[in-house]
Design a protein around this motif. Sequence first.
Motif, PDB file in Angstrom:
ATOM      1  N   SER A  24       0.835  -1.200   0.000  1.00  0.00           N
ATOM      2  CA  SER A  24       0.000   0.000   0.000  1.00  0.00           C
ATOM      3  C   SER A  24       0.870   1.250   0.000  1.00  0.00           C
ATOM      4  O   SER A  24       2.018   1.232   0.465  1.00  0.00           O
ATOM      5  CB  SER A  24      -0.914   0.000   1.234  1.00  0.00           C
ATOM      6  OG  SER A  24      -1.621   1.216   1.350  1.00  0.00           O
ATOM      7  N   ASN A  26      -0.610   4.031   1.300  1.00  0.00           N
ATOM      8  CA  ASN A  26      -1.266   4.803   2.344  1.00  0.00           C
ATOM      9  C   ASN A  26      -0.447   4.708   3.636  1.00  0.00           C
ATOM     10  O   ASN A  26      -0.252   3.611   4.161  1.00  0.00           O
ATOM     11  CB  ASN A  26      -2.688   4.251   2.582  1.00  0.00           C
ATOM     12  CG  ASN A  26      -3.475   5.098   3.564  1.00  0.00           C
ATOM     13  OD1 ASN A  26      -3.010   5.386   4.656  1.00  0.00           O
ATOM     14  ND2 ASN A  26      -4.675   5.490   3.175  1.00  0.00           N
ATOM     15  N   PRO A  27       0.062   5.822   4.158  1.00  0.00           N
ATOM     16  CA  PRO A  27       0.911   5.785   5.357  1.00  0.00           C
ATOM     17  C   PRO A  27       0.236   5.126   6.554  1.00  0.00           C
ATOM     18  O   PRO A  27       0.890   4.363   7.290  1.00  0.00           O
ATOM     19  CB  PRO A  27       1.197   7.272   5.630  1.00  0.00           C
ATOM     20  CG  PRO A  27       1.038   7.938   4.301  1.00  0.00           C
ATOM     21  CD  PRO A  27      -0.069   7.184   3.614  1.00  0.00           C
ATOM     22  N   ARG A  28      -1.048   5.397   6.761  1.00  0.00           N
ATOM     23  CA  ARG A  28      -1.741   4.800   7.907  1.00  0.00           C
ATOM     24  C   ARG A  28      -1.823   3.283   7.762  1.00  0.00           C
ATOM     25  O   ARG A  28      -1.570   2.554   8.722  1.00  0.00           O
ATOM     26  CB  ARG A  28      -3.147   5.396   8.021  1.00  0.00           C
ATOM     27  CG  ARG A  28      -3.954   4.841   9.200  1.00  0.00           C
ATOM     28  CD  ARG A  28      -5.297   5.530   9.334  1.00  0.00           C
ATOM     29  NE  ARG A  28      -5.129   6.947   9.629  1.00  0.00           N
ATOM     30  CZ  ARG A  28      -6.154   7.781   9.811  1.00  0.00           C
ATOM     31  NH1 ARG A  28      -7.399   7.340   9.687  1.00  0.00           N
ATOM     32  NH2 ARG A  28      -5.926   9.042  10.092  1.00  0.00           N
ATOM     33  N   THR A  29      -2.157   2.825   6.554  1.00  0.00           N
ATOM     34  CA  THR A  29      -2.210   1.383   6.304  1.00  0.00           C
ATOM     35  C   THR A  29      -0.837   0.747   6.497  1.00  0.00           C
ATOM     36  O   THR A  29      -0.722  -0.350   7.058  1.00  0.00           O
ATOM     37  CB  THR A  29      -2.711   1.112   4.873  1.00  0.00           C
ATOM     38  OG1 THR A  29      -4.004   1.693   4.699  1.00  0.00           O
ATOM     39  CG2 THR A  29      -2.785  -0.384   4.598  1.00  0.00           C
ATOM     40  N   ASN A  30       0.186   1.445   6.047  1.00  0.00           N
ATOM     41  CA  ASN A  30       1.547   0.908   6.182  1.00  0.00           C
ATOM     42  C   ASN A  30       1.967   0.766   7.637  1.00  0.00           C
ATOM     43  O   ASN A  30       2.667  -0.198   7.995  1.00  0.00           O
ATOM     44  CB  ASN A  30       2.540   1.799   5.431  1.00  0.00           C
ATOM     45  CG  ASN A  30       2.501   1.564   3.930  1.00  0.00           C
ATOM     46  OD1 ASN A  30       2.026   0.537   3.469  1.00  0.00           O
ATOM     47  ND2 ASN A  30       2.983   2.528   3.167  1.00  0.00           N
ATOM     48  N   TRP A  31       1.561   1.691   8.483  1.00  0.00           N
ATOM     49  CA  TRP A  31       1.897   1.577   9.904  1.00  0.00           C
ATOM     50  C   TRP A  31       1.173   0.392  10.540  1.00  0.00           C
ATOM     51  O   TRP A  31       1.743  -0.321  11.379  1.00  0.00           O
ATOM     52  CB  TRP A  31       1.555   2.867  10.650  1.00  0.00           C
ATOM     53  CG  TRP A  31       2.665   3.882  10.598  1.00  0.00           C
ATOM     54  CD1 TRP A  31       2.709   5.027   9.877  1.00  0.00           C
ATOM     55  CD2 TRP A  31       3.911   3.804  11.303  1.00  0.00           C
ATOM     56  NE1 TRP A  31       3.899   5.682  10.074  1.00  0.00           N
ATOM     57  CE2 TRP A  31       4.658   4.966  10.949  1.00  0.00           C
ATOM     58  CE3 TRP A  31       4.473   2.893  12.194  1.00  0.00           C
ATOM     59  CZ2 TRP A  31       5.926   5.205  11.462  1.00  0.00           C
ATOM     60  CZ3 TRP A  31       5.739   3.141  12.701  1.00  0.00           C
ATOM     61  CH2 TRP A  31       6.454   4.282  12.343  1.00  0.00           C
ATOM     62  N   ILE A  32      -0.060   0.166  10.153  1.00  0.00           N
ATOM     63  CA  ILE A  32      -0.801  -1.003  10.658  1.00  0.00           C
ATOM     64  C   ILE A  32      -0.111  -2.295  10.213  1.00  0.00           C
ATOM     65  O   ILE A  32       0.097  -3.217  11.005  1.00  0.00           O
ATOM     66  CB  ILE A  32      -2.261  -0.976  10.160  1.00  0.00           C
ATOM     67  CG1 ILE A  32      -2.996   0.233  10.751  1.00  0.00           C
ATOM     68  CG2 ILE A  32      -2.981  -2.274  10.520  1.00  0.00           C
ATOM     69  CD1 ILE A  32      -4.386   0.431  10.202  1.00  0.00           C
TER      70      ILE A  32
END
Length: 318
Positions: A24, A26-32
């Motif tokens: 991904s 998407n930074p938020r998705t990557n952190w998850i």
Amino acid sequence: MKAMSSRGWRNDTSVTEFILLGFSRNPRTNWILFFLFLFLYLFTVLGNGLIVTLIRVDARLHTPMYFFLSILSVLDLSYATTTVPQLLAHLISKRKTISYIGCVVQMYIFLTLGITETWIFAAMAYDRYVAICYPLHYGVKMGQTLCVVLAVSSALCGLTCALVYTVFAMNLPYCGPNEINHFFCEIPAVLKLACADTSLNDQVDFILGFILLLIPLSLILTSYVHIFMAILKIHSTQGRLKAFSTCASHITVVTMFCGPAMFMYMNPGANASPERDKKLALFYNVISAFLNPIIYSLRNKDVKRAFLKLTGWGRASE
């Protein structure tokens, strides 16, 4: 051979690095995903490392079955380490590149470990075949020398065949684009960037896939046909269940690993789907290595007994 760039057609030049797109942007998705894969990786290291330690320190586990299990754990740990730390770094970094040489090395190590593991599965199946079909001769038939020969020959097959795979793949010209739609340098994804016809590579991949996947699976299937025939001759239900339980864990891990790998490497390149391939690779690269210690420890009384002995909990409960 020419390639298109922002300035139009240019002469063939080799790329010096690749960009791994991962899952991904998407930074938020990557952190998850980062915390998820970090958990899976740490547990993989802990679980497989614990199994290797238990087998090494507990004399009751110094048998052919656990010898191969310790090799499997080392392979799983190494397998995940080849790709996951880099994946974790790329998930939280803006720079998601890997050098050309780094890509070649990763590809070779990954293939070596994977091919070796496939043949270790076959050796484990043969071990179960001898143990159940020839229990009185088990110690003689599965001697230390044979176990070492099976392990070394599996490793040599992995080293040699991985070299063929890698040379055929990286001998092609790569002149751009350099974005690999994957989370590591796996051959099917890398071949999509080649500035040449890859039909020969597809044929080589299929032939090697047949040799390195179907032949070990055929040996495993043959072993289990004889095993099940022997189990059916056991009169007591408890005896049948005990015999089958020693094989259930092996059947499970073989299915988890070889099924997705066979679909990946024996599927023509033109029919490959990047998103599907990433999920398949994730399953036999990360999930399988994560689950193997759980499968073998939960279903194995000897491993649980060795763990209790190592921690001292076993003496406390006596």
